[in-house]
Write a protein that holds these residues in place. Structure first.
Motif, PDB file in Angstrom:
ATOM      1  N   LYS A 135       0.827  -1.206   0.000  1.00  0.00           N
ATOM      2  CA  LYS A 135       0.000   0.000   0.000  1.00  0.00           C
ATOM      3  C   LYS A 135       0.863   1.258   0.000  1.00  0.00           C
ATOM      4  N   GLU A 136       1.937   1.262   0.818  1.00  0.00           N
ATOM      5  CA  GLU A 136       2.838   2.407   0.853  1.00  0.00           C
ATOM      6  C   GLU A 136       3.491   2.626  -0.503  1.00  0.00           C
ATOM      7  N   ALA A 137       3.942   1.546  -1.121  1.00  0.00           N
ATOM      8  CA  ALA A 137       4.631   1.655  -2.416  1.00  0.00           C
ATOM      9  C   ALA A 137       3.685   2.098  -3.511  1.00  0.00           C
ATOM     10  N   SER A 138       2.416   1.753  -3.407  1.00  0.00           N
ATOM     11  CA  SER A 138       1.487   2.093  -4.484  1.00  0.00           C
ATOM     12  C   SER A 138       0.960   3.517  -4.386  1.00  0.00           C
ATOM     13  N   SER A 139       1.085   4.148  -3.247  1.00  0.00           N
ATOM     14  CA  SER A 139       0.473   5.461  -3.116  1.00  0.00           C
ATOM     15  C   SER A 139       1.424   6.568  -2.711  1.00  0.00           C
ATOM     16  N   GLY A 140       2.604   6.238  -2.297  1.00  0.00           N
ATOM     17  CA  GLY A 140       3.444   7.278  -1.747  1.00  0.00           C
ATOM     18  C   GLY A 140       4.788   7.418  -2.421  1.00  0.00           C
ATOM     19  N   VAL A 141       5.659   8.060  -1.704  1.00  0.00           N
ATOM     20  CA  VAL A 141       7.025   8.285  -2.137  1.00  0.00           C
ATOM     21  C   VAL A 141       7.908   7.397  -1.272  1.00  0.00           C
ATOM     22  N   PHE A 142       8.938   6.807  -1.881  1.00  0.00           N
ATOM     23  CA  PHE A 142       9.785   5.902  -1.115  1.00  0.00           C
ATOM     24  C   PHE A 142      11.248   6.089  -1.495  1.00  0.00           C
ATOM     25  N   TYR A 143      12.114   5.732  -0.568  1.00  0.00           N
ATOM     26  CA  TYR A 143      13.562   5.820  -0.785  1.00  0.00           C
ATOM     27  C   TYR A 143      14.031   4.657  -1.643  1.00  0.00           C
ATOM     28  N   SER A 144      15.000   4.933  -2.502  1.00  0.00           N
ATOM     29  CA  SER A 144      15.649   3.896  -3.293  1.00  0.00           C
ATOM     30  C   SER A 144      17.092   4.302  -3.542  1.00  0.00           C
ATOM     31  N   THR A 145      17.881   3.334  -3.983  1.00  0.00           N
ATOM     32  CA  THR A 145      19.271   3.566  -4.353  1.00  0.00           C
ATOM     33  C   THR A 145      19.393   3.453  -5.864  1.00  0.00           C
ATOM     34  N   VAL A 146      20.103   4.388  -6.484  1.00  0.00           N
ATOM     35  CA  VAL A 146      20.269   4.376  -7.935  1.00  0.00           C
ATOM     36  C   VAL A 146      21.248   3.268  -8.323  1.00  0.00           C
ATOM     37  N   VAL A 147      20.800   2.387  -9.210  1.00  0.00           N
ATOM     38  CA  VAL A 147      21.608   1.269  -9.683  1.00  0.00           C
ATOM     39  C   VAL A 147      22.317   1.649 -10.983  1.00  0.00           C
ATOM     40  N   SER A 148      21.590   2.308 -11.895  1.00  0.00           N
ATOM     41  CA  SER A 148      22.165   2.735 -13.172  1.00  0.00           C
ATOM     42  C   SER A 148      21.369   3.916 -13.717  1.00  0.00           C
ATOM     43  N   VAL A 149      21.994   4.631 -14.664  1.00  0.00           N
ATOM     44  CA  VAL A 149      21.361   5.799 -15.281  1.00  0.00           C
ATOM     45  C   VAL A 149      21.491   5.669 -16.793  1.00  0.00           C
ATOM     46  N   ASP A 150      20.401   5.953 -17.512  1.00  0.00           N
ATOM     47  CA  ASP A 150      20.416   5.947 -18.980  1.00  0.00           C
ATOM     48  C   ASP A 150      20.123   7.374 -19.449  1.00  0.00           C
ATOM     49  N   GLU A 151      21.181   8.100 -19.846  1.00  0.00           N
ATOM     50  CA  GLU A 151      21.003   9.498 -20.249  1.00  0.00           C
ATOM     51  C   GLU A 151      20.220   9.622 -21.548  1.00  0.00           C
ATOM     52  N   LYS A 152      20.292   8.626 -22.427  1.00  0.00           N
ATOM     53  CA  LYS A 152      19.573   8.702 -23.701  1.00  0.00           C
ATOM     54  C   LYS A 152      18.059   8.719 -23.491  1.00  0.00           C
ATOM     55  N   THR A 153      17.578   7.873 -22.595  1.00  0.00           N
ATOM     56  CA  THR A 153      16.132   7.821 -22.356  1.00  0.00           C
ATOM     57  C   THR A 153      15.720   8.687 -21.170  1.00  0.00           C
ATOM     58  N   ARG A 154      16.712   9.265 -20.479  1.00  0.00           N
ATOM     59  CA  ARG A 154      16.456  10.082 -19.298  1.00  0.00           C
ATOM     60  C   ARG A 154      15.685   9.295 -18.245  1.00  0.00           C
ATOM     61  N   THR A 155      16.202   8.088 -17.965  1.00  0.00           N
ATOM     62  CA  THR A 155      15.608   7.218 -16.953  1.00  0.00           C
ATOM     63  C   THR A 155      16.723   6.626 -16.098  1.00  0.00           C
ATOM     64  N   CYS A 156      16.323   5.966 -15.011  1.00  0.00           N
ATOM     65  CA  CYS A 156      17.295   5.259 -14.191  1.00  0.00           C
ATOM     66  C   CYS A 156      16.663   3.986 -13.647  1.00  0.00           C
TER      67      CYS A 156
END
Length: 166
Positions: A17-38
């Motif tokens: 429920k928390e994950a589906s409705s709120g904001v949560f902490y995460s650690t960045v594993v990788s970044v894709d600058e071409k698609t502007r995603t991580c």
């Protein structure tokens, strides 16, 4: 149902429920600058394609912050969907800005500012070179080069500390 299983079920239900409705902490594993995603990982699992920008298109204009790998970010869910975005960053690795023919990039190596193929650093270097080569006509012939040549040489050297080539 045993009480341990019931506690685990309730804990899992609460986390979902928390994950589906709120904001949560995460650690960045990788970044894709071409698609502007991580890709991020945390208590709620591994998520790929987390948006760093409003749309997945490198050609779009505006600001885009790219988080540092292994840094902490706050991830939010868009309107109850499975689409996620990075809301806040603990560390930024690179900032990209573009507007029309103007672009700027800020990262650990410095700042670049460019427009129509020309860069601020290159223009300032050419300005210093022109001043250092300056001679002024006088009634007895041309003057010598500037007596503060060392100052201009130091300015040129200092440009490398914070301005980088495009």
């Amino acid at each position: 149902m045993s009480s341990d299983i019931e506690k685990a079920r309730r804990a899992l239900d609460r986390r979902l429920k928390e994950a589906s409705s709120g904001v949560f902490y995460s650690t960045v594993v990788s970044v894709d600058e071409k698609t502007r995603t991580c890709c991020v990982s945390g208590d709620y699992g591994l998520f790929e394609g987390v948006s760093l920008y409003a749309v997945e298109d490198k050609g779009k204009k505006g600001w885009c912050l790219f988080p540092k790998v292994n840094s902490t970010v706050l991830v939010g869910r868009i309107g109850g969907t499975n689409d996620l975005f990075v809301a806040m960053f603990s560390e930024v690795d690179r900032v990209v800005f573009s507007c029309g023919a103007t672009s700027a990039v800020i990262d650990g190596s410095g700042f670049s500012f460019n427009r129509d193929g020309g860069g601020l650093r290159d223009t300032l270097v050419r300005l210093c070179d022109a001043i250092m080569a300056l001679t002024v006509p006088t009634s007895v012939g041309p003057s010598g080069t500037p007596i503060n040549m060392d100052t201009f040489m130091q300015i040129k050297t200092d440009l490398d500390k914070y301005l980088k080539n495009a």
